[in-house]
Scaffold this motif. Structure first.
Motif, mmCIF file in Angstrom:
data_model
loop_
_atom_site.group_PDB
_atom_site.id
_atom_site.type_symbol
_atom_site.label_atom_id
_atom_site.label_comp_id
_atom_site.label_asym_id
_atom_site.label_seq_id
_atom_site.Cartn_x
_atom_site.Cartn_y
_atom_site.Cartn_z
ATOM 1 N N VAL A 1 -7.426 3.227 32.844
ATOM 2 C CA VAL A 1 -7.833 4.604 32.629
ATOM 3 C C VAL A 1 -9.149 4.641 31.872
ATOM 4 C CG1 VAL A 1 -7.147 6.795 31.578
ATOM 5 C CG2 VAL A 1 -5.428 5.282 32.568
ATOM 6 N N GLU A 2 -9.966 5.611 32.217
ATOM 7 C CA GLU A 2 -11.255 5.746 31.535
ATOM 8 C C GLU A 2 -11.043 6.169 30.086
ATOM 9 O OE1 GLU A 2 -15.468 8.153 32.114
ATOM 10 O OE2 GLU A 2 -14.003 8.079 33.735
ATOM 11 N N TRP A 3 -11.705 5.474 29.195
ATOM 12 C CA TRP A 3 -11.565 5.752 27.764
ATOM 13 C C TRP A 3 -12.364 6.984 27.372
ATOM 14 C CZ3 TRP A 3 -8.721 4.574 23.693
ATOM 15 C CH2 TRP A 3 -9.214 4.830 22.412
ATOM 16 N N GLU A 4 -11.791 7.770 26.487
ATOM 17 C CA GLU A 4 -12.534 8.842 25.836
ATOM 18 C C GLU A 4 -12.094 8.853 24.386
ATOM 19 O OE1 GLU A 4 -11.469 12.721 27.297
ATOM 20 O OE2 GLU A 4 -9.400 12.141 27.602
ATOM 21 N N ALA A 5 -12.908 9.404 23.523
ATOM 22 C CA ALA A 5 -12.572 9.410 22.100
ATOM 23 C C ALA A 5 -11.249 10.133 21.886
ATOM 24 C CB ALA A 5 -13.674 10.091 21.311
ATOM 25 N N PRO A 6 -10.334 9.513 21.134
ATOM 26 C CA PRO A 6 -9.045 10.170 20.882
ATOM 27 C C PRO A 6 -9.240 11.431 20.054
ATOM 28 C CG PRO A 6 -9.270 8.200 19.531
ATOM 29 C CD PRO A 6 -10.441 8.221 20.460
ATOM 30 N N PRO B 42 -5.802 9.359 25.173
ATOM 31 C CA PRO B 42 -5.949 8.223 24.247
ATOM 32 C C PRO B 42 -5.287 8.488 22.895
ATOM 33 C CG PRO B 42 -8.014 8.657 25.366
ATOM 34 C CD PRO B 42 -7.113 9.812 25.679
ATOM 35 N N ILE B 46 -2.393 6.093 21.276
ATOM 36 C CA ILE B 46 -2.499 5.472 19.950
ATOM 37 C C ILE B 46 -1.254 5.781 19.126
ATOM 38 C CG2 ILE B 46 -3.747 5.552 17.752
ATOM 39 C CD1 ILE B 46 -6.305 6.113 19.469
ATOM 40 N N LEU B 63 -4.317 -1.257 23.707
ATOM 41 C CA LEU B 63 -5.031 -0.239 24.490
ATOM 42 C C LEU B 63 -6.015 -0.872 25.466
ATOM 43 C CD1 LEU B 63 -5.774 2.320 21.629
ATOM 44 C CD2 LEU B 63 -4.100 2.583 23.459
ATOM 45 N N TYR B 67 -6.962 0.692 29.135
ATOM 46 C CA TYR B 67 -8.172 1.502 29.305
ATOM 47 C C TYR B 67 -9.345 0.609 29.674
ATOM 48 C CZ TYR B 67 -5.706 5.492 27.334
ATOM 49 O OH TYR B 67 -4.812 6.510 27.129
ATOM 50 N N ASP B 68 -10.318 1.216 30.339
ATOM 51 C CA ASP B 68 -11.464 0.425 30.788
ATOM 52 C C ASP B 68 -12.285 -0.100 29.617
ATOM 53 O OD1 ASP B 68 -12.426 2.901 30.042
ATOM 54 O OD2 ASP B 68 -13.819 3.094 31.721
ATOM 55 N N ARG B 69 -12.228 0.600 28.492
ATOM 56 C CA ARG B 69 -12.876 0.137 27.269
ATOM 57 C C ARG B 69 -12.224 0.872 26.116
ATOM 58 N NH1 ARG B 69 -16.990 3.686 25.274
ATOM 59 N NH2 ARG B 69 -16.899 5.619 26.438
ATOM 60 N N VAL B 70 -12.331 0.324 24.927
ATOM 61 C CA VAL B 70 -11.775 0.970 23.739
ATOM 62 C C VAL B 70 -12.779 0.797 22.607
ATOM 63 C CG1 VAL B 70 -9.893 0.993 22.055
ATOM 64 C CG2 VAL B 70 -9.399 0.492 24.450
ATOM 65 N N VAL B 71 -13.089 1.886 21.930
ATOM 66 C CA VAL B 71 -14.034 1.833 20.814
ATOM 67 C C VAL B 71 -13.232 1.780 19.514
ATOM 68 C CG1 VAL B 71 -15.966 2.982 19.675
ATOM 69 C CG2 VAL B 71 -15.689 3.170 22.167
ATOM 70 N N GLU B 74 -13.586 4.528 16.926
ATOM 71 C CA GLU B 74 -13.011 5.827 17.301
ATOM 72 C C GLU B 74 -11.511 5.849 17.012
ATOM 73 O OE1 GLU B 74 -14.176 6.440 21.364
ATOM 74 O OE2 GLU B 74 -16.185 7.118 20.801
ATOM 75 N N VAL B 75 -10.862 4.718 17.222
ATOM 76 C CA VAL B 75 -9.428 4.621 16.922
ATOM 77 C C VAL B 75 -9.208 4.758 15.415
ATOM 78 C CG1 VAL B 75 -7.392 3.122 17.003
ATOM 79 C CG2 VAL B 75 -8.964 3.203 18.954
ATOM 80 N N PHE B 78 -9.951 8.333 14.222
ATOM 81 C CA PHE B 78 -8.872 9.237 14.659
ATOM 82 C C PHE B 78 -7.682 9.127 13.706
ATOM 83 C CE2 PHE B 78 -4.943 9.517 17.302
ATOM 84 C CZ PHE B 78 -5.002 10.861 17.641
#
Lengths: 13, 93
Positions: A1-6, B42, B46, B63, B67-71, B74-75, B78
């Motif tokens: 799934v495409e990531w977006e800021a939580p 997301p 989490i 994650l 997911y295609d990427r995880v920052v 940002e986690v 959050f």
């Protein structure tokens, strides 16, 4: 799934 | 109980809140005694992993399999916002 800021958004009864 | 969130923190939902799925609207919500917060996907992913045993690093690694990427930042940010709201509690090693 495409990531977006939580995020959460507070709104209830 | 710490209020800082780091990669070694072990977050868990506070006792008075729970994660639920609103089937009628197809979205996850965080339910408190007198509050409701709508989560994006997301965010729900989490919180679903916040069981008090996984570290933030563990959660990010999990994650990354979905997911295609995880920052990372940002986690962490959050979770820090949820700690301030007292929806999440963190323990540290």
């Amino acid at each position: 799934v495409e990531w977006e800021a939580p995020e959460f958004e507070e709104l209830i009864t | 109980m710490s209020t800082d969130v780091t990669r070694s923190s072990r977050p868990r939902l506070a006792a008075h809140v729970r994660l639920a799925f609103d089937r009628s609207r197809g979205r996850h919500v965080l339910l408190g005694p007198e509050s409701v917060s709508v989560l994006n996907r997301p965010g729900a992913s989490i919180l679903d992993l916040c069981d008090g045993s996984r570290t933030v690093a563990d959660i990010v690694a999990n994650l990354r399999g979905r997911y295609d990427r995880v920052v990372d930042d940002e986690v962490t940010a959050f979770l820090a916002r949820l700690v301030v709201k007292r929806y999440v509690e963190v323990g540290d090693d």
